[in-house]
Design a protein around this motif. Structure first.
Motif, PDB file in Angstrom:
ATOM      1  N   ALA A   6       0.832  -1.209   0.000  1.00  0.00           N
ATOM      2  CA  ALA A   6       0.000   0.000   0.000  1.00  0.00           C
ATOM      3  C   ALA A   6       0.862   1.254   0.000  1.00  0.00           C
ATOM      4  N   SER A   7       1.963   1.231   0.738  1.00  0.00           N
ATOM      5  CA  SER A   7       2.874   2.385   0.757  1.00  0.00           C
ATOM      6  C   SER A   7       3.479   2.636  -0.620  1.00  0.00           C
ATOM      7  N   ALA A   8       3.873   1.564  -1.294  1.00  0.00           N
ATOM      8  CA  ALA A   8       4.459   1.698  -2.626  1.00  0.00           C
ATOM      9  C   ALA A   8       3.453   2.277  -3.617  1.00  0.00           C
ATOM     10  N   ILE A   9       2.224   1.816  -3.534  1.00  0.00           N
ATOM     11  CA  ILE A   9       1.184   2.338  -4.430  1.00  0.00           C
ATOM     12  C   ILE A   9       0.897   3.797  -4.112  1.00  0.00           C
ATOM     13  N   ALA A  10       0.772   4.122  -2.849  1.00  0.00           N
ATOM     14  CA  ALA A  10       0.499   5.510  -2.453  1.00  0.00           C
ATOM     15  C   ALA A  10       1.611   6.433  -2.944  1.00  0.00           C
ATOM     16  N   ALA A  11       2.845   6.002  -2.826  1.00  0.00           N
ATOM     17  CA  ALA A  11       3.967   6.838  -3.271  1.00  0.00           C
ATOM     18  C   ALA A  11       3.885   7.113  -4.769  1.00  0.00           C
ATOM     19  N   ARG A  12       3.475   6.134  -5.529  1.00  0.00           N
ATOM     20  CA  ARG A  12       3.367   6.331  -6.987  1.00  0.00           C
ATOM     21  C   ARG A  12       2.159   7.179  -7.368  1.00  0.00           C
ATOM     22  N   LEU A  13       1.158   7.234  -6.504  1.00  0.00           N
ATOM     23  CA  LEU A  13      -0.067   7.984  -6.799  1.00  0.00           C
ATOM     24  C   LEU A  13      -0.055   9.401  -6.231  1.00  0.00           C
ATOM     25  N   ARG A  14       1.031   9.812  -5.577  1.00  0.00           N
ATOM     26  CA  ARG A  14       1.081  11.139  -4.955  1.00  0.00           C
ATOM     27  C   ARG A  14       0.666  12.195  -5.983  1.00  0.00           C
ATOM     28  N   PRO A  15      -0.355  12.988  -5.662  1.00  0.00           N
ATOM     29  CA  PRO A  15      -0.871  13.953  -6.641  1.00  0.00           C
ATOM     30  C   PRO A  15       0.023  15.184  -6.780  1.00  0.00           C
ATOM     31  N   ALA A  30      -5.387   5.037  -1.190  1.00  0.00           N
ATOM     32  CA  ALA A  30      -4.148   4.292  -0.954  1.00  0.00           C
ATOM     33  C   ALA A  30      -3.537   4.653   0.401  1.00  0.00           C
ATOM     34  N   VAL A  31      -3.525   5.945   0.729  1.00  0.00           N
ATOM     35  CA  VAL A  31      -2.970   6.357   2.022  1.00  0.00           C
ATOM     36  C   VAL A  31      -3.834   5.829   3.165  1.00  0.00           C
ATOM     37  N   LEU A  32      -5.139   5.854   2.987  1.00  0.00           N
ATOM     38  CA  LEU A  32      -6.022   5.303   4.016  1.00  0.00           C
ATOM     39  C   LEU A  32      -5.722   3.818   4.235  1.00  0.00           C
ATOM     40  N   ALA A  33      -5.455   3.084   3.177  1.00  0.00           N
ATOM     41  CA  ALA A  33      -5.107   1.669   3.309  1.00  0.00           C
ATOM     42  C   ALA A  33      -3.819   1.496   4.107  1.00  0.00           C
ATOM     43  N   VAL A  34      -2.859   2.384   3.884  1.00  0.00           N
ATOM     44  CA  VAL A  34      -1.605   2.332   4.644  1.00  0.00           C
ATOM     45  C   VAL A  34      -1.884   2.586   6.124  1.00  0.00           C
ATOM     46  N   ALA A  39      -1.711   1.336  11.363  1.00  0.00           N
ATOM     47  CA  ALA A  39      -2.175   2.129  12.513  1.00  0.00           C
ATOM     48  C   ALA A  39      -1.224   3.301  12.769  1.00  0.00           C
ATOM     49  N   ASP A  40      -0.605   3.789  11.705  1.00  0.00           N
ATOM     50  CA  ASP A  40       0.354   4.891  11.793  1.00  0.00           C
ATOM     51  C   ASP A  40      -0.280   6.158  11.220  1.00  0.00           C
ATOM     52  N   ALA A  41      -0.838   6.969  12.103  1.00  0.00           N
ATOM     53  CA  ALA A  41      -1.514   8.187  11.667  1.00  0.00           C
ATOM     54  C   ALA A  41      -0.562   9.190  11.025  1.00  0.00           C
ATOM     55  N   SER A  42       0.718   9.126  11.348  1.00  0.00           N
ATOM     56  CA  SER A  42       1.656  10.094  10.764  1.00  0.00           C
ATOM     57  C   SER A  42       1.741   9.947   9.251  1.00  0.00           C
ATOM     58  N   ARG A  43       1.592   8.747   8.741  1.00  0.00           N
ATOM     59  CA  ARG A  43       1.572   8.560   7.280  1.00  0.00           C
ATOM     60  C   ARG A  43       0.332   9.200   6.674  1.00  0.00           C
ATOM     61  N   GLY A  44      -0.780   9.065   7.376  1.00  0.00           N
ATOM     62  CA  GLY A  44      -2.003   9.704   6.903  1.00  0.00           C
ATOM     63  C   GLY A  44      -1.905  11.211   6.941  1.00  0.00           C
ATOM     64  N   LEU A  45      -1.268  11.736   7.983  1.00  0.00           N
ATOM     65  CA  LEU A  45      -1.101  13.190   8.087  1.00  0.00           C
ATOM     66  C   LEU A  45      -0.249  13.717   6.940  1.00  0.00           C
ATOM     67  N   ALA A  46       0.810  12.999   6.596  1.00  0.00           N
ATOM     68  CA  ALA A  46       1.645  13.408   5.459  1.00  0.00           C
ATOM     69  C   ALA A  46       0.830  13.364   4.169  1.00  0.00           C
ATOM     70  N   GLY A  47      -0.035  12.376   4.049  1.00  0.00           N
ATOM     71  CA  GLY A  47      -0.899  12.290   2.878  1.00  0.00           C
ATOM     72  C   GLY A  47      -1.875  13.452   2.795  1.00  0.00           C
ATOM     73  N   LEU A  48      -2.416  13.855   3.932  1.00  0.00           N
ATOM     74  CA  LEU A  48      -3.337  14.995   3.948  1.00  0.00           C
ATOM     75  C   LEU A  48      -2.631  16.273   3.509  1.00  0.00           C
ATOM     76  N   VAL A  49      -1.388  16.440   3.918  1.00  0.00           N
ATOM     77  CA  VAL A  49      -0.624  17.616   3.487  1.00  0.00           C
ATOM     78  C   VAL A  49      -0.467  17.583   1.967  1.00  0.00           C
ATOM     79  N   ASP A  50      -0.162  16.419   1.411  1.00  0.00           N
ATOM     80  CA  ASP A  50      -0.024  16.285  -0.040  1.00  0.00           C
ATOM     81  C   ASP A  50      -1.332  16.569  -0.767  1.00  0.00           C
ATOM     82  N   LEU A  51      -2.450  16.318  -0.121  1.00  0.00           N
ATOM     83  CA  LEU A  51      -3.767  16.506  -0.750  1.00  0.00           C
ATOM     84  C   LEU A  51      -4.296  17.930  -0.652  1.00  0.00           C
ATOM     85  N   ARG A  52      -3.725  18.736   0.214  1.00  0.00           N
ATOM     86  CA  ARG A  52      -4.296  20.066   0.486  1.00  0.00           C
ATOM     87  C   ARG A  52      -4.593  20.874  -0.769  1.00  0.00           C
ATOM     88  N   GLU A  53      -3.606  21.078  -1.603  1.00  0.00           N
ATOM     89  CA  GLU A  53      -3.803  21.952  -2.762  1.00  0.00           C
ATOM     90  C   GLU A  53      -4.802  21.388  -3.775  1.00  0.00           C
TER      91      GLU A  53
END
Length: 101
Positions: A6-15, A30-34, A39-53
């Protein structure tokens, strides 16, 4: 193994900044699956930052009543990710979302 895939897929899908709603939804899911697998919310938080714009434009269309189904699905995916992160780290989630909240 599940989290690694899931991490590998999320990294490739970073918008990118101009990403459309389908890309936002794919990355959010993908980030939600990670987060669920690790159970690592910090990965989700980094994903939310990437999604902001890219998410800002989608939310504007939703609020203006000009959204298409794909916009709503992207917003829903991002909301699920934010809810999962907020359950563990509410203040950090607000900070990650920045001006969106």
């Amino acid at each position: 193994a599940e989290a690694g895939a899931a991490s590998a897929i999320a990294a490739r899908l970073r918008p990118t900044a101009g990403a459309g709603p389908a890309a936002v939804r794919g990355f959010g899911d993908a980030v939600l699956a990670v987060v669920e697998a690790t159970a690592d919310a910090s990965r989700g938080l980094a994903g939310l930052v990437d999604l902001r714009e890219p998410l800002a434009a989608i939310l504007e269309r939703c609020e203006a009543g000009a959204a298409e189904n794909v916009d709503w699905l992207a917003a829903r995916s991002s909301a699920a990710l934010a809810a999962r992160c907020a359950a563990r780290r509410p203040r950090a989630t607000r900070e990650a979302l920045g001006p969106l909240v």
